[in-house]
Design an enzyme around this catalytic site. Structure first.
Site, PDB file in Angstrom:
ATOM      1  N   ARG A 106      36.577  60.726 -29.326  1.00 22.85           N
ATOM      2  CA  ARG A 106      37.288  63.280 -29.485  1.00 22.85           C
ATOM      3  C   ARG A 106      35.569  63.826 -29.281  1.00 22.85           C
ATOM      4  O   ARG A 106      35.287  63.489 -30.745  1.00 22.85           O
ATOM      5  CB  ARG A 106      38.376  63.136 -29.620  1.00 22.85           C
ATOM      6  CG  ARG A 106      38.922  65.252 -29.509  1.00 22.85           C
ATOM      7  CD  ARG A 106      39.808  65.282 -30.585  1.00 22.85           C
ATOM      8  NE  ARG A 106      40.565  66.744 -30.514  1.00 22.85           N
ATOM      9  CZ  ARG A 106      40.376  67.257 -31.482  1.00 22.85           C
ATOM     10  NH1 ARG A 106      39.274  66.875 -32.606  1.00 22.85           N
ATOM     11  NH2 ARG A 106      40.805  68.979 -31.208  1.00 22.85           N
ATOM     12  N   HIS A 151      36.470  73.680 -28.351  1.00 18.05           N
ATOM     13  CA  HIS A 151      36.088  74.049 -30.170  1.00 18.05           C
ATOM     14  C   HIS A 151      35.416  74.570 -30.481  1.00 18.05           C
ATOM     15  O   HIS A 151      34.344  74.877 -31.028  1.00 18.05           O
ATOM     16  CB  HIS A 151      35.627  72.556 -30.670  1.00 18.05           C
ATOM     17  CG  HIS A 151      36.597  72.087 -31.858  1.00 18.05           C
ATOM     18  ND1 HIS A 151      36.994  70.762 -32.551  1.00 18.05           N
ATOM     19  CD2 HIS A 151      35.648  72.832 -33.053  1.00 18.05           C
ATOM     20  CE1 HIS A 151      36.743  70.655 -33.559  1.00 18.05           C
ATOM     21  NE2 HIS A 151      35.830  72.037 -33.842  1.00 18.05           N
ATOM     22  N   GLU A 196      42.464  73.776 -32.392  1.00 16.48           N
ATOM     23  CA  GLU A 196      43.538  74.797 -33.412  1.00 16.48           C
ATOM     24  C   GLU A 196      42.882  76.427 -33.621  1.00 16.48           C
ATOM     25  O   GLU A 196      42.083  77.390 -33.899  1.00 16.48           O
ATOM     26  CB  GLU A 196      42.304  74.502 -35.249  1.00 16.48           C
ATOM     27  CG  GLU A 196      42.764  73.155 -35.396  1.00 16.48           C
ATOM     28  CD  GLU A 196      41.854  73.074 -36.884  1.00 16.48           C
ATOM     29  OE1 GLU A 196      41.220  74.438 -37.187  1.00 16.48           O
ATOM     30  OE2 GLU A 196      42.254  71.995 -37.575  1.00 16.48           O
ATOM     31  N   ASN A 338      46.230  68.451 -36.637  1.00 15.41           N
ATOM     32  CA  ASN A 338      44.926  68.415 -37.448  1.00 15.41           C
ATOM     33  C   ASN A 338      45.528  68.910 -38.747  1.00 15.41           C
ATOM     34  O   ASN A 338      45.916  69.905 -38.904  1.00 15.41           O
ATOM     35  CB  ASN A 338      43.493  69.114 -37.318  1.00 15.41           C
ATOM     36  CG  ASN A 338      43.027  69.245 -35.355  1.00 15.41           C
ATOM     37  OD1 ASN A 338      43.569  68.262 -34.809  1.00 15.41           O
ATOM     38  ND2 ASN A 338      42.267  69.920 -35.365  1.00 15.41           N
ATOM     39  N   TYR A 340      45.217  68.004 -42.454  1.00 12.81           N
ATOM     40  CA  TYR A 340      44.014  68.062 -44.356  1.00 12.81           C
ATOM     41  C   TYR A 340      44.242  68.198 -45.763  1.00 12.81           C
ATOM     42  O   TYR A 340      44.542  66.697 -46.528  1.00 12.81           O
ATOM     43  CB  TYR A 340      42.846  68.590 -43.706  1.00 12.81           C
ATOM     44  CG  TYR A 340      42.239  68.728 -42.939  1.00 12.81           C
ATOM     45  CD1 TYR A 340      40.857  67.517 -43.118  1.00 12.81           C
ATOM     46  CD2 TYR A 340      42.463  69.369 -42.072  1.00 12.81           C
ATOM     47  CE1 TYR A 340      40.185  67.386 -42.119  1.00 12.81           C
ATOM     48  CE2 TYR A 340      41.292  69.076 -40.966  1.00 12.81           C
ATOM     49  CZ  TYR A 340      40.321  67.402 -40.600  1.00 12.81           C
ATOM     50  OH  TYR A 340      39.942  67.565 -40.043  1.00 12.81           O
ATOM     51  N   GLU A 408      43.037  64.717 -36.367  1.00 13.00           N
ATOM     52  CA  GLU A 408      41.714  65.111 -37.141  1.00 13.00           C
ATOM     53  C   GLU A 408      42.911  64.324 -38.294  1.00 13.00           C
ATOM     54  O   GLU A 408      43.113  65.247 -38.518  1.00 13.00           O
ATOM     55  CB  GLU A 408      41.353  66.617 -36.778  1.00 13.00           C
ATOM     56  CG  GLU A 408      40.623  67.070 -36.025  1.00 13.00           C
ATOM     57  CD  GLU A 408      39.577  68.293 -36.553  1.00 13.00           C
ATOM     58  OE1 GLU A 408      39.694  68.904 -37.487  1.00 13.00           O
ATOM     59  OE2 GLU A 408      38.912  69.135 -35.280  1.00 13.00           O
TER      60      GLU A 408
HETATM   61  C1  PNW Z   1      38.586  71.791 -38.890  1.00 14.58           C
HETATM   62  N1  PNW Z   1      43.348  74.453 -43.283  1.00 14.58           N
HETATM   63  O1  PNW Z   1      39.050  72.824 -39.488  1.00 14.58           O
HETATM   64  C2  PNW Z   1      38.065  71.882 -38.121  1.00 14.58           C
HETATM   65  O2  PNW Z   1      38.970  71.140 -36.725  1.00 14.58           O
HETATM   66  C3  PNW Z   1      36.851  71.131 -37.950  1.00 14.58           C
HETATM   67  O3  PNW Z   1      35.602  71.989 -36.565  1.00 14.58           O
HETATM   68  C4  PNW Z   1      36.182  70.809 -38.811  1.00 14.58           C
HETATM   69  O4  PNW Z   1      35.256  70.459 -39.249  1.00 14.58           O
HETATM   70  C5  PNW Z   1      37.214  70.737 -39.866  1.00 14.58           C
HETATM   71  O5  PNW Z   1      38.559  70.661 -39.322  1.00 14.58           O
HETATM   72  C6  PNW Z   1      37.086  70.286 -41.348  1.00 14.58           C
HETATM   73  O6  PNW Z   1      37.518  71.398 -42.308  1.00 14.58           O
HETATM   74  C7  PNW Z   1      39.924  73.464 -40.176  1.00 14.58           C
HETATM   75  O7  PNW Z   1      43.264  75.390 -42.960  1.00 14.58           O
HETATM   76  C8  PNW Z   1      40.350  74.533 -40.211  1.00 14.58           C
HETATM   77  O8  PNW Z   1      43.136  73.226 -43.994  1.00 14.58           O
HETATM   78  C9  PNW Z   1      41.658  74.993 -41.474  1.00 14.58           C
HETATM   79  C10 PNW Z   1      42.081  73.424 -42.431  1.00 14.58           C
HETATM   80  C11 PNW Z   1      41.097  72.325 -42.007  1.00 14.58           C
HETATM   81  C12 PNW Z   1      40.211  72.103 -41.098  1.00 14.58           C
END
Ligand code: PNW
Length: 531
Positions: A106, A151, A196, A338, A340, A408
């Site tokens: 991707r 993006h 996002e 996505n 985390y 992601e």
């Molecule tokens: C993503 N959160 O951003 C993005 O899609 C990527 O471009 C970025 O490099 C990656 O994650 C790491 O940061 C995020 O709210 C946006 O936890 C928000 C969050 C996490 C990641």
């Protein structure tokens, strides 16, 4: 005597630490494996890896513009002018994807590289050629390309005329997507309209954390979202009507979502956690993926009421007509997620956030447990695998068993080949995913690691490293080297399961100052009393 007390103290620390860890797991050790046709991939984004910011006719993006005009925006004072130089090194990138043995890559296309004016009056042939070369290189290795259309790198020329708050952007975005479908549609089988959108609208228009850093909170994040959702639906319909029958393929959107855990097990905190999900990921998901369509009713009620109390002539939340609700509803073949990390939620007992703002409108408080392991270079990135599993279950249930592709997931550190923490993060999150699929029957069809290689991590510059491959940004040819996590990921992809020595209760890779300190600190007065 002294030694005895010290031992007692250490035992207390270890027990306390372990007690906090054990229930973080996404499930016990198992022999579960990933289904045969499950898609494994890796993700990147143009603005974070390509560099060549003004080469071969590319115009300035809102990120180029923000960094160039406000260099202190990026913590290490760096910029994305060269980044990982993927504009020149795409052949090595494709080779790395191949080394990982994954099925799919991707990447995103840079709008200002393809359409330097932002509009479709001039299509930059060198921009088109770059992506054709990359796609052919992937196909050479039998890797399926997945394209993210947007993006975050809007052409600055479109920002100059309002960007996502200008209603005409629906047409501009559709024209841009048409250029991509015409040029790449025969070879690209997976499309993601937006990465996002909440980051774009909430943080970029309502805040200062992402470009264009407008900070017009309370108004601009709602306008941005309104146009963006219409733009998404318009591109879906274009694809569905004119391209799907020609080339096949699937199209969806990638939404960012944390898991929201109630801070305590009270009805009020449980309500806060549900409200968080409905007013954050649901802000974008409800119009597209719910059976009713439209914004979540909770959000409509909250913003309408606050706006009235604040003496606005009309709600700060624009309304969709019934035709628009129908036009947007159901416009995705899959739910890109996505994910985390996880937060703890409770109801606010006073006004929160700036007035007016989405945060103030929603009125809940979000914190993280200091005991959750992290040690990440990204301070928000706490390691809570069970949250991933619960989120997948929530999405499956809330959005009627929609097919989910995790577009992601990943972990950031301060660099190095020997990245035990990232190895551990991926193992734990993939274990949670296996349990989500086999125990909860969450409808997950694919998983992408973020990210293929170290890259420009937005305001964190090159300090925060998310790559499976290390990039030596000081070397002239941006040398890429596989980290230990790359080997772990390739072994999971090949064996379809976790390595035999994986232990779901082992979080020691994250121990170190930032994990132990919050655990040890409250015990110090206790220890003082004892000696
Ligand atoms: C993503 N959160 O951003 C993005 O899609 C990527 O471009 C970025 O490099 C990656 O994650 C790491 O940061 C995020 O709210 C946006 O936890 C928000 C969050 C996490 C990641």
């Amino acid at each position: 005597m002294e030694t005895y007390k010290l031992l007692l103290f250490l035992a207390a620390v270890i027990i306390e630490g372990n007690a906090a860890m054990i229930n973080l797991a996404g499930g016990p050790k198992s022999n579960y494996t990933f289904p045969k046709n499950f898609l494994f991939g890796v993700s990147t984004a143009a603005a974070q890896i390509e560099g060549a910011w003004n080469e071969d006719g590319k115009s300035e993006s809102i990120w180029d513009h923000l960094i160039h005009t406000n260099p202190s925006f990026v913590k290490d004072g760096s910029n994305a002018d060269v980044a990982a130089d993927s504009y020149h090194l795409y052949k090595r990138d494709a080779e790395m994807v191949h080394e990982l043995a994954v099925d799919i890559y991707r990447f995103s296309i840079s709008w200002p590289r393809v359409l330097p004016t932002g509009l479709a009056n001039y299509v930059n042939p060198l921009g088109i050629q770059y992506y054709k070369n990359l796609i052919d290189e992937l196909i050479k290795y039998n890797i399926t390309p997945m394209v993210t259309i947007y993006h975050w790198d809007l052409p600055q020329k479109l920002q100059d005329i309002g960007g996502w708050t200008n209603a005409h952007i629906v047409d501009y975005f559709t024209d841009y997507a048409k250029v991509l479908f015409d040029n790449f549609g025969d070879k690209v089988k997976y499309w993601v309209t937006f990465n996002e959108p909440m980051q774009t609208c909430l943080e970029g228009y309502g805040g200062t954390y992402r470009a264009p850093a407008l900070n017009r909170h309370g108004v601009a994040e709602y306008l941005c979202t309104h146009n963006l959702l219409k733009a998404h639906a318009s591109v879906y319909h274009l694809f569905d009507t004119n391209y799907r029958s020609l080339n096949g393929g699937k199209i969806g959107m990638s939404l960012d979502s944390n898991w929201a855990e109630p801070k305590t097990n009270t009805p009020s905190d449980r309500e806060a956690a549900e409200l968080y999900l409905r007013t954050h990921v649901g802000w974008y998901a409800h119009p597209v993926y719910s059976a009713e369509g439209n914004y979540p009713p909770e959000l409509i009620k909250l913003v309408d009421e606050k706006s009235r109390l604040q003496n606005y002539t009309r709600s700060r939340l624009p309304k969709f007509t019934p035709e628009e609700v129908a036009f947007i509803k159901g416009t995705a073949d899959f739910f890109g997620l996505n994910h985390y990390t996880t937060y703890l939620l409770s109801m606010a007992d006073k006004e929160v956030g700036a007035i007016p703002s989405h945060e103030n409108d929603v009125g809940i408080v979000r914190v993280q447990d200091p005991k959750w392991p992290s040690r990440s270079s990204s301070s928000w990135l706490k390691v809570v695998p069970f949250g991933f599993r619960r989120l997948l279950k929530w999405i499956t249930k809330t959005y009627n068993n929609v097919p989910i592709i995790v577009t992601e997931n990943g972990y950031a550190d301060f660099s190095g080949i020997d990245d035990a923490a990232r190895v551990s993060y991926y193992s734990h999150y993939l274990n949670a995913l296996l349990h989500a699929i086999h125990e909860d029957h969450s409808n997950v069809h694919g998983y992408f690691a973020w990210s293929l290689m170290d890259n420009f991590e937005w305001d964190d510059g090159y300090v925060s490293r998310f790559g499976l491959y290390l990039v030596d940004f000081k070397s002239p040819n941006k040398t890429r080297t596989a980290k230990h996590s790359a080997k772990l990921y390739a072994s999971v992809v090949t064996s379809r399961g976790l390595p035999p020595d994986y232990d779901p209760e082992d979080f020691t890779a994250f121990s170190g100052a930032s994990l132990l300190m919050p655990t040890v600190l409250p015990l110090i007065p206790l220890y003082r009393l004892m000696v």
